[in-house]
Write an enzyme that holds these catalytic residues in place. Sequence first.
Site, PDB file in Angstrom:
ATOM      1  N   LYS A 188       0.888  -1.178   0.000  1.00 15.75           N
ATOM      2  CA  LYS A 188       0.000   0.000   0.000  1.00 15.75           C
ATOM      3  C   LYS A 188       0.920   1.219   0.000  1.00 15.75           C
ATOM      4  CE  LYS A 188      -1.698   3.094   1.952  1.00 15.75           C
ATOM      5  NZ  LYS A 188      -1.464   4.501   1.518  1.00 15.75           N
ATOM      6  N   CYS A 296      13.821  11.210   5.693  1.00 10.18           N
ATOM      7  CA  CYS A 296      13.802  10.846   7.119  1.00 10.18           C
ATOM      8  C   CYS A 296      15.206  10.924   7.701  1.00 10.18           C
ATOM      9  CB  CYS A 296      13.269   9.447   7.287  1.00 10.18           C
ATOM     10  SG  CYS A 296      14.254   8.246   6.408  1.00 10.18           S
TER      11      CYS A 296
HETATM   12  P1  NAD Z   1       2.486   9.382   6.818  1.00  7.08           P
HETATM   13  O1  NAD Z   1       2.635   8.778   8.159  1.00  7.08           O
HETATM   14  O2  NAD Z   1       1.521  10.496   6.648  1.00  7.08           O
HETATM   15  O3  NAD Z   1       2.029   8.248   5.761  1.00  7.08           O
HETATM   16  C1  NAD Z   1       2.673   7.005   5.672  1.00  7.08           C
HETATM   17  C2  NAD Z   1       1.655   5.964   5.222  1.00  7.08           C
HETATM   18  O4  NAD Z   1       0.606   5.890   6.197  1.00  7.08           O
HETATM   19  C3  NAD Z   1       1.007   6.297   3.893  1.00  7.08           C
HETATM   20  O5  NAD Z   1       0.915   5.125   3.120  1.00  7.08           O
HETATM   21  C4  NAD Z   1      -0.358   6.832   4.281  1.00  7.08           C
HETATM   22  O6  NAD Z   1      -1.362   6.550   3.337  1.00  7.08           O
HETATM   23  C5  NAD Z   1      -0.658   6.121   5.588  1.00  7.08           C
HETATM   24  N1  NAD Z   1      -1.468   6.924   6.503  1.00  7.08           N
HETATM   25  C6  NAD Z   1      -1.485   8.282   6.606  1.00  7.08           C
HETATM   26  N2  NAD Z   1      -2.349   8.669   7.568  1.00  7.08           N
HETATM   27  C7  NAD Z   1      -2.897   7.543   8.081  1.00  7.08           C
HETATM   28  C8  NAD Z   1      -3.852   7.283   9.116  1.00  7.08           C
HETATM   29  N3  NAD Z   1      -4.431   8.274   9.795  1.00  7.08           N
HETATM   30  N4  NAD Z   1      -4.167   6.007   9.391  1.00  7.08           N
HETATM   31  C9  NAD Z   1      -3.582   4.995   8.715  1.00  7.08           C
HETATM   32  N5  NAD Z   1      -2.684   5.188   7.726  1.00  7.08           N
HETATM   33  C10 NAD Z   1      -2.325   6.436   7.409  1.00  7.08           C
HETATM   34  O7  NAD Z   1       3.944   9.786   6.322  1.00  7.08           O
HETATM   35  P2  NAD Z   1       4.336  10.578   5.010  1.00  7.08           P
HETATM   36  O8  NAD Z   1       3.928  12.002   5.174  1.00  7.08           O
HETATM   37  O9  NAD Z   1       3.889   9.857   3.787  1.00  7.08           O
HETATM   38  O10 NAD Z   1       5.926  10.451   5.054  1.00  7.08           O
HETATM   39  C11 NAD Z   1       6.750  11.320   5.783  1.00  7.08           C
HETATM   40  C12 NAD Z   1       7.072  10.749   7.141  1.00  7.08           C
HETATM   41  O11 NAD Z   1       7.691   9.482   7.005  1.00  7.08           O
HETATM   42  C13 NAD Z   1       8.078  11.589   7.913  1.00  7.08           C
HETATM   43  O12 NAD Z   1       7.687  11.637   9.260  1.00  7.08           O
HETATM   44  C14 NAD Z   1       9.382  10.842   7.756  1.00  7.08           C
HETATM   45  O13 NAD Z   1      10.341  11.045   8.768  1.00  7.08           O
HETATM   46  C15 NAD Z   1       8.884   9.440   7.777  1.00  7.08           C
HETATM   47  N6  NAD Z   1       9.850   8.526   7.180  1.00  7.08           N
HETATM   48  C16 NAD Z   1      10.568   7.750   8.016  1.00  7.08           C
HETATM   49  C17 NAD Z   1      11.519   6.901   7.493  1.00  7.08           C
HETATM   50  C18 NAD Z   1      12.331   6.032   8.388  1.00  7.08           C
HETATM   51  O14 NAD Z   1      13.041   5.206   7.869  1.00  7.08           O
HETATM   52  N7  NAD Z   1      12.258   6.147   9.692  1.00  7.08           N
HETATM   53  C19 NAD Z   1      11.730   6.853   6.106  1.00  7.08           C
HETATM   54  C20 NAD Z   1      10.965   7.658   5.287  1.00  7.08           C
HETATM   55  C21 NAD Z   1      10.016   8.503   5.833  1.00  7.08           C
END
Ligand code: NAD
Length: 510
Positions: A188, A296
């Site tokens: 997803k 990240c």
């Molecule tokens: P996000 O948490 O908004 O979304 C990630 C995933 O979760 C997406 O597929 C999204 O559809 C889903 N999602 C969003 N809201 C949701 C909810 N309320 N309930 C269930 N699922 C939900 O993150 P983003 O904005 O896409 O990505 C940026 C974030 O990811 C930053 O915080 C970044 O630091 C983090 N990140 C971390 C790493 C790591 O390795 N630690 C790597 C890349 C990105």
Amino acid sequence: MTEVAEQRESRAGGEIVRISHWIDGKRVEGFSGRSGPVYNPSKGVQTGAVDFASVEEIDAAVQAAARAFESWRTISLSRRTELFFRIRELVHDHAEDIARILTLEHGKVLSDAKGEVARGLEVIEFCCGIPDLLKGGYSEQASTGIDVYSIRQPLGVVAGITPFNFPAMVPMWMWAPAIACGNAFVLKPSEKDPSASVFTAELLKEAGLPDGVFNVVHGDKVAVDAILEHPGIAAVSFVGSTPIARYVYETGTAKAKRVQALGGAKNHMIVLPDADIDMAADAAVSAGYGSAGERCMAVSMLVAVGHAADDLVEAIVERLPKVKVGDGLDPDSEMGPLVTREHRDKVASYIDRGRDEGATVVTDGRETAPDNGGFFLGVSLLDNVKPEMDVYKDEIFGPVLGITRVETYEEAVRLVNENPYGNGVALFTRDGGVARQFQFEVKAGMVGVNVPIPVPVAYYSFGGWKSSLFGDLHIYGPEGIQFYTRGKVVTSRWPDPATSKVDLGFPQTR
Ligand code: NAD
């Protein structure tokens, strides 16, 4: 021409294309009636509409994966290796195509997008060694006439939920080891930039991966919740923001799934007075503003110790006007736009917030952003940031770099160790003894010594500490193999009349 390539042509002509699911080896149009917009962030216009899956559509993908798993897990290791070499070749040959898709939907500049594909490819290459990675142990004659050995077996159907900022690489970090270990996969991807996943599915099919082993379902919370609730899914890998990572971990494990959930970050880069200031300034600009700060592992806080501060600020300020912000497909651009208008506006609001909280706005990126309707923000630098400010505490996830000034190394390390996040951290110094002390005491999962973005190579594993990771196992590398398999230990004895007798005691090993 592949379907995704065709779509790209249509978009170039101004059409809004529909981005559908990929289930059981083919494109499947969503029937939920719900969809989300996909933009070209460099132009600020909608170019796609991605289907959002319902509970039933998630179930269809899981059913397809469960059917495929039964035969996929029986495929020999040598055939799996052969297939992974083909996958490697295809992804390598199409790296530029994938990168262009990333640039068109995420906004990052093409060179950066190619770098993303390259780091994903490394994990695919690691998986070509799957026969060696799945080797177990063997103890002959553990007891008289008894041999003991361990094997690792796939879990079944496993799922990946991925963020917008690495639409190709992070999925590769998941599906490659999962599939190499013999699992079937349901992905997803982020609804903001979903096309790279469908393109990958087409490549995997072309490589010869059996239908149903890799599926893509798009969507929002409805799809994520359906994955977390589905009894047919054994494990979930998640990468995204910390609140959602925590939610996915708690919900998934409550349903008895194995979960690794990687969250957000606030990565510090400490610069000691003895550091090479030019080297540190180059690193700070690259790691703070690369991919518009939407990594990240981006450096978002510089911690300047003692007299390093003034020199460092001066060296960074000198470099900022040279950062060329523009359309990601323009070869001269070094930094592209942010992913959406809302995100750009939220990031930009931190500049005023920082000023209101008492930080010094050295450079305001709103003044240098290209004004063409794209979601652009120029580079911003905030000095004199303090740990109690929101601009320090929040993960801004954009091209806003903060500097905090401290007097000692100990103060700097305390800031890192007391921070709720613990993803990456870097130390810039010429002192090997201090660097060694630092790696010993710092509370973060990935440490750089004069390296600002210490993303581990594919044969180590990637993951943070504290609120940057929920779960025990890091992603890809040896821990990825462990995550996607479970162990079994076999104790065996073959009929031997000489040692055969009834014994009601608890088995002894001597
Ligand atoms: P996000 O948490 O908004 O979304 C990630 C995933 O979760 C997406 O597929 C999204 O559809 C889903 N999602 C969003 N809201 C949701 C909810 N309320 N309930 C269930 N699922 C939900 O993150 P983003 O904005 O896409 O990505 C940026 C974030 O990811 C930053 O915080 C970044 O630091 C983090 N990140 C971390 C790493 C790591 O390795 N630690 C790597 C890349 C990105």
